[in-house]
Design an enzyme around this catalytic site. Structure first.
Site, PDB file in Angstrom:
ATOM      1  N   ASP A 181       9.196 -45.736  13.833  1.00  0.00           N
ATOM      2  CA  ASP A 181       8.720 -46.435  12.385  1.00  0.00           C
ATOM      3  C   ASP A 181       9.836 -45.409  11.536  1.00  0.00           C
ATOM      4  OD1 ASP A 181       7.650 -47.454  10.711  1.00  0.00           O
ATOM      5  OD2 ASP A 181       6.411 -45.365   9.562  1.00  0.00           O
ATOM      6  N   MET A 182       9.559 -46.004  10.402  1.00  0.00           N
ATOM      7  CA  MET A 182      11.038 -45.068   9.822  1.00  0.00           C
ATOM      8  C   MET A 182      10.230 -44.255   8.687  1.00  0.00           C
ATOM      9  SD  MET A 182      14.394 -46.160   7.228  1.00  0.00           S
ATOM     10  CE  MET A 182      13.529 -47.017   6.253  1.00  0.00           C
ATOM     11  N   ASP A 183       9.455 -45.067   7.065  1.00  0.00           N
ATOM     12  CA  ASP A 183       9.118 -44.350   6.883  1.00  0.00           C
ATOM     13  C   ASP A 183       7.757 -43.991   7.065  1.00  0.00           C
ATOM     14  OD1 ASP A 183      11.286 -45.376   5.213  1.00  0.00           O
ATOM     15  OD2 ASP A 183       9.719 -46.897   4.162  1.00  0.00           O
TER      16      ASP A 183
ATOM     17  N   ASP B 284       2.855 -42.763  11.856  1.00  0.00           N
ATOM     18  CA  ASP B 284       2.050 -42.281  10.865  1.00  0.00           C
ATOM     19  C   ASP B 284       1.374 -43.298  10.583  1.00  0.00           C
ATOM     20  OD1 ASP B 284       3.121 -42.736   7.982  1.00  0.00           O
ATOM     21  OD2 ASP B 284       4.238 -43.918   9.603  1.00  0.00           O
TER      22      ASP B 284
END
Length: 220
Positions: free
Chosen positions: A10-12, A169
């Site tokens: 995942d990025m953010d 997250d």
């Protein structure tokens, strides 16, 4: 036959510790339109969802697609202005991906972010070339907790879902990984470990990448 393995990030909130900045920009965006939104409730309801889903959730399901797209563009400009001075990767990210590449593990990004934010983050950090594929909101019709973004990333990496590990997250992202049949590593950049205790696909919970032993992951 050796099975291809993949790490899907995942990025953010995972590659970058930015979810607080995203929330600030959403709240400011809605405030300018006369909507008071509770911060905690907003994050719980939206983490992992696409901008289109969030915009319709708060401003109305009847919004036309083009109108939603324009509104998201306004919001994302605001986000990038707020976060740009703080852009940096989560501690230990570079070392982990370098170790993964040395071990022959494919690397992918699976994010709900729109293309403008993917470019802003990956190009801003100079890490795009580390990844074999990048899958974002523009590539799938359904956001998390649906598994589409992770399944497409695995397919592009040539890896079976059972041989993929997702780094996340947010609970919606962990649920998306579960539905995809993937194990998950959780970073507590956004929420405490207790928020993930119900998930049976979580194999590791860490504060940042420096606490993660790649040998433990690959032997899990």
């Amino acid at each position: 036959m050796i099975q291809q393995r993949a790490f899907i990030f995942d990025m953010d909130g995972t590659i970058v510790d930015n979810m607080g900045f995203h929330t600030r920009s959403w709240l400011e965006f809605f405030s300018r339109r006369g909507h008071a939104v509770d911060e905690a409730a907003f994050f719980a309801a939206t983490a992992g969802r696409t901008g289109h889903e969030i915009m319709r959730q708060y401003l109305g399901e009847g919004l036309a697609h083009d109108d939603v797209t324009a509104l998201i563009g306004e919001k994302e400009v605001l986000y990038r202005e707020i976060y740009a001075p703080h852009l940096r990767a989560v501690e230990g990210f570079g070392a982990l991906v370098n170790a993964a590449q040395a071990a022959g593990i494919r690397l992918a990004v699976g994010t709900a972010a729109p293309p403008c934010n993917v470019d802003f983050t990956l190009d801003g950090l100079g890490v795009r070339e580390l990844f074999d594929t990048v899958v974002g909101a523009a590539d799938v019709k359904r956001g998390k907790p649906e598994p589409d973004v992770f399944l497409l990333a695995a397919e592009r990496c040539g890896a079976d879902p059972a041989h993929c590990i997702v780094f996340e997250d947010a609970p919606l992202g962990v649920e998306a990984a579960r539905r995809a049949g993937m194990r998950c590593v959780v970073l507590t950049t956004t929420l405490p470990a207790e928020a993930f205790k119900a998930f049976d696909n979580v194999i590791c919970i860490a504060r940042d990448f420096s606490e993660i032993d790649i040998n433990t992951l690959t032997n899990h």
